[in-house]
Design a protein around this motif. Structure first.
Motif, PDB file in Angstrom:
ATOM      1  N   GLY A 184       1.070 -33.872   9.522  1.00 35.02           N
ATOM      2  CA  GLY A 184      -0.390 -33.946   9.470  1.00 35.02           C
ATOM      3  C   GLY A 184      -0.977 -34.342  10.812  1.00 35.02           C
ATOM      4  N   PHE A 185      -2.153 -33.781  11.123  1.00 38.35           N
ATOM      5  CA  PHE A 185      -2.781 -34.039  12.427  1.00 38.35           C
ATOM      6  C   PHE A 185      -3.051 -35.525  12.654  1.00 38.35           C
ATOM      7  N   ASP A 186      -3.590 -36.181  11.648  1.00 35.75           N
ATOM      8  CA  ASP A 186      -3.958 -37.590  11.825  1.00 35.75           C
ATOM      9  C   ASP A 186      -2.730 -38.444  12.119  1.00 35.75           C
ATOM     10  N   HIS A 187      -1.677 -38.202  11.342  1.00 36.71           N
ATOM     11  CA  HIS A 187      -0.432 -38.942  11.550  1.00 36.71           C
ATOM     12  C   HIS A 187       0.155 -38.632  12.927  1.00 36.71           C
ATOM     13  N   PHE A 188       0.075 -37.364  13.310  1.00 37.65           N
ATOM     14  CA  PHE A 188       0.596 -36.936  14.617  1.00 37.65           C
ATOM     15  C   PHE A 188      -0.141 -37.628  15.762  1.00 37.65           C
ATOM     16  N   ILE A 189      -1.469 -37.630  15.672  1.00 39.01           N
ATOM     17  CA  ILE A 189      -2.272 -38.263  16.720  1.00 39.01           C
ATOM     18  C   ILE A 189      -1.884 -39.732  16.891  1.00 39.01           C
ATOM     19  N   GLU A 190      -1.723 -40.396  15.755  1.00 35.44           N
ATOM     20  CA  GLU A 190      -1.332 -41.809  15.753  1.00 35.44           C
ATOM     21  C   GLU A 190      -0.014 -42.022  16.502  1.00 35.44           C
ATOM     22  N   SER A 226      -7.146 -35.050  21.373  1.00 31.12           N
ATOM     23  CA  SER A 226      -8.356 -35.178  20.560  1.00 31.12           C
ATOM     24  C   SER A 226      -8.346 -34.145  19.446  1.00 31.12           C
ATOM     25  N   LYS A 227      -9.007 -34.495  18.354  1.00 31.53           N
ATOM     26  CA  LYS A 227      -9.045 -33.637  17.182  1.00 31.53           C
ATOM     27  C   LYS A 227     -10.290 -32.759  17.236  1.00 31.53           C
ATOM     28  N   LYS A 228     -10.090 -31.461  17.114  1.00 31.33           N
ATOM     29  CA  LYS A 228     -11.224 -30.524  17.071  1.00 31.33           C
ATOM     30  C   LYS A 228     -11.378 -30.039  15.631  1.00 31.33           C
ATOM     31  N   TYR A 232      -8.093 -27.631  15.124  1.00 23.06           N
ATOM     32  CA  TYR A 232      -6.884 -27.755  15.955  1.00 23.06           C
ATOM     33  C   TYR A 232      -6.898 -29.082  16.703  1.00 23.06           C
ATOM     34  N   LEU A 233      -5.747 -29.400  17.310  1.00 22.18           N
ATOM     35  CA  LEU A 233      -5.656 -30.564  18.181  1.00 22.18           C
ATOM     36  C   LEU A 233      -5.684 -30.079  19.624  1.00 22.18           C
ATOM     37  N   LEU A 234      -6.408 -30.797  20.454  1.00 19.79           N
ATOM     38  CA  LEU A 234      -6.424 -30.443  21.871  1.00 19.79           C
ATOM     39  C   LEU A 234      -5.663 -31.498  22.662  1.00 19.79           C
ATOM     40  N   ILE A 235      -4.582 -31.049  23.294  1.00 22.41           N
ATOM     41  CA  ILE A 235      -3.868 -31.935  24.214  1.00 22.41           C
ATOM     42  C   ILE A 235      -4.189 -31.465  25.624  1.00 22.41           C
ATOM     43  N   SER A 236      -4.807 -32.353  26.385  1.00 25.76           N
ATOM     44  CA  SER A 236      -5.211 -32.006  27.746  1.00 25.76           C
ATOM     45  C   SER A 236      -4.417 -32.795  28.754  1.00 25.76           C
ATOM     46  N   SER A 237      -3.990 -32.115  29.775  1.00 30.06           N
ATOM     47  CA  SER A 237      -3.318 -32.787  30.888  1.00 30.06           C
ATOM     48  C   SER A 237      -4.036 -32.413  32.170  1.00 30.06           C
ATOM     49  N   ARG A 238      -4.370 -33.410  32.950  1.00 28.62           N
ATOM     50  CA  ARG A 238      -5.065 -33.160  34.209  1.00 28.62           C
ATOM     51  C   ARG A 238      -4.342 -33.878  35.336  1.00 28.62           C
ATOM     52  N   ASN A 239      -4.244 -33.203  36.459  1.00 30.89           N
ATOM     53  CA  ASN A 239      -3.709 -33.840  37.655  1.00 30.89           C
ATOM     54  C   ASN A 239      -4.702 -33.616  38.780  1.00 30.89           C
ATOM     55  N   LEU A 240      -5.519 -34.635  39.024  1.00 26.94           N
ATOM     56  CA  LEU A 240      -6.611 -34.490  39.997  1.00 26.94           C
ATOM     57  C   LEU A 240      -6.062 -34.318  41.414  1.00 26.94           C
ATOM     58  N   GLN A 241      -4.917 -34.981  41.679  1.00 28.42           N
ATOM     59  CA  GLN A 241      -4.304 -34.890  42.996  1.00 28.42           C
ATOM     60  C   GLN A 241      -3.911 -33.439  43.327  1.00 28.42           C
ATOM     61  N   ILE A 295      -3.555 -27.589  25.788  1.00 26.16           N
ATOM     62  CA  ILE A 295      -2.753 -27.046  24.683  1.00 26.16           C
ATOM     63  C   ILE A 295      -3.595 -27.129  23.414  1.00 26.16           C
ATOM     64  N   GLU A 296      -3.828 -25.961  22.819  1.00 25.26           N
ATOM     65  CA  GLU A 296      -4.561 -25.908  21.555  1.00 25.26           C
ATOM     66  C   GLU A 296      -3.521 -25.863  20.446  1.00 25.26           C
ATOM     67  N   VAL A 297      -3.266 -27.015  19.845  1.00 26.41           N
ATOM     68  CA  VAL A 297      -2.214 -27.131  18.827  1.00 26.41           C
ATOM     69  C   VAL A 297      -2.768 -26.780  17.449  1.00 26.41           C
ATOM     70  N   GLN A 298      -2.247 -25.720  16.851  1.00 28.10           N
ATOM     71  CA  GLN A 298      -2.752 -25.306  15.535  1.00 28.10           C
ATOM     72  C   GLN A 298      -1.883 -25.813  14.396  1.00 28.10           C
ATOM     73  N   GLY A 299      -0.685 -26.271  14.744  1.00 30.10           N
ATOM     74  CA  GLY A 299       0.181 -26.849  13.714  1.00 30.10           C
ATOM     75  C   GLY A 299       1.373 -27.525  14.352  1.00 30.10           C
TER      76      GLY A 299
END
Lengths: 247, 247
Positions: free
Chosen positions: B4-10, B78-80, B83-92, B99-103
């Motif tokens: 489940g998304f909620d459990h996964f986010i946790e 974050s939860k949309k 889907y779940l959105l996992i974002s990775s940023r490297n400003l340097q 990543i748009e996680v659908q399951g």
DNA sequence: TACTACATCTCGCAT
DNA sequence: ATGCGAGGTGTAGTA
């Protein structure tokens, strides 16, 4: 040890024969023999085995796998006195990898389905296409004739001439051009001079940046540098900068 | 969806803040923007996030990650709507990955402890060491003077002279030598000629094999090819051939 | 298969 | 930080 060896072997064998993708965390030593020889002393790693028997060993830091085996390797598991031995062999590449697993922390396997290819823009090919379609980026007289010329002439990115029918060879680089980029261009220029029996061939290096030594060598050889940014580079970053600037 | 998304986010947030190594199987789309732009349509992948926030996306086949982010990137989840959105940023590095996680099929995390380095034998350095210690591999008159000689135009693997005090430059390759290896050697030879003010400089390419075009270019430039196998190459394989797979 | 050159190359080392 | 070259480089494209 979180996962028992017997249970692990069972799960591992089942997943392997079903071509599932396997990942597990473990405490292990690793030996490799093939194109070179390596040994990795005891420590915690994550192991990934894919449906094509690709095997990856990752340490908890860093980009690259610390050890790996190519696709189509044979993988076996066996129980020793006080450890598990996972062996991967690739007879074609003459590669051998042994993982001495002293403990398994966690195991996971699943049949992954994926036939998608990455759609990527911003490669060197895209850069030479851009120059071919916008020859004025090189000079106002540049007339491109061909791109990605894969012949015995050499693999020339963009090939053409100016309004005096003098030949021009363009080598594109999407990053800072170094000495080896200049020698690469030089090789093409010399080959074309030889084949066409002319001395009037200009080499142009198109890149966002060039190192000082490379610049010197380029000028020594009477070649030209043209500062050109590759397409699609930092697109989102530039958009973000613009957005921030609006505030 | 298995997890489940909620459990996964946790679980994800807890593991991330504890600098655990995370792996999970999921159904997702991926967008990258940085040095280039890419999109990977929906499919099943394994995601690995390391304790230094390195992020790897692997498809169920093949050696290399299909997408990745370098160490020290910022990762958020974050939860949309669906889907779940996992974002990775490297400003340097000005890199962005979404990543748009659908399951999520399966999740695993653990604090891995590993400070070990890989011990590797059989690199090009080992090959130049071998030649330095056994100069007769090049010729019976070869007297090595230095290794890894740094010049402004690059650095030379083995540098020395013969019994007539004529300079010799050796470039080692542990695999089949190609055109670029010859131009690399040529660059060093020309630089040494210029620096020492002599025309008597011999270039030697030491490699187990050389491509036909490279061989031709080498001879055109009056350089020499010396067939030398890198040390430790295929040690296990050769042993296996002798012992018929005793290992 | 062999050869060539790109790669979101990465990595280490030296300046 | 930048420059330079190796890599168990891997990978794609072509002859």
């Amino acid at each position: 040890m979180v996962v028992g060896f017997d249970h692990f072997i069972e799960e591992f064998k089942t997943a392997l024969s079903a071509n599932q993708t396997i990942t597990f965390f473990c405490h292990c030593k690793i030996r490799y023999s093939g194109r070179a020889e390596s040994f990795l002393p005891i420590g915690d790693r994550v192991i990934i085995i894919k449906s094509d028997n690709t095997l990856l060993v990752h340490q908890p830091d860093g980009n690259n796998p610390i050890n790996y085996m190519k696709p189509q390797s044979q993988i076996t598991i066996s129980k020793k006195e006080d450890y598990l031995l996972i062996s991967s062999r690739n007879l074609q590449h003459k590669d051998y990898l042994d993982i001495e697993v002293q403990g398994v922390y966690s195991f996971m396997s699943y049949k992954l389905e994926d036939g998608q290819k990455l759609l990527l823009e911003g490669s060197e090919k895209d850069m030479s296409d851009m120059i071919y379609d916008n020859p004025e980026l090189i000079s106002k007289n540049f007339k491109p004739l061909s791109r990605e010329e894969h012949t015995k002439y050499g693999f020339i990115d963009v090939f053409g001439h100016n309004d005096k029918n003098e030949l021009i060879i363009v080598e594109c680089k999407r990053y800072t051009a170094s000495l080896s980029c200049v020698t690469q261009l030089r090789r093409y220029v010399e080959k074309i001079k030889e084949l066409k029996g002319t001395k009037k061939v200009t080499g142009v290096l198109a890149a966002p940046k060039i190192s000082p030594n490379a610049k010197k060598m380029l000028l020594d050889w009477k070649f030209k540098y043209k500062k050109i940014n590759p397409p699609k580079r930092l697109e989102r970053y530039n958009k973000d900068q613009k957005t921030l600037g609006e505030y």
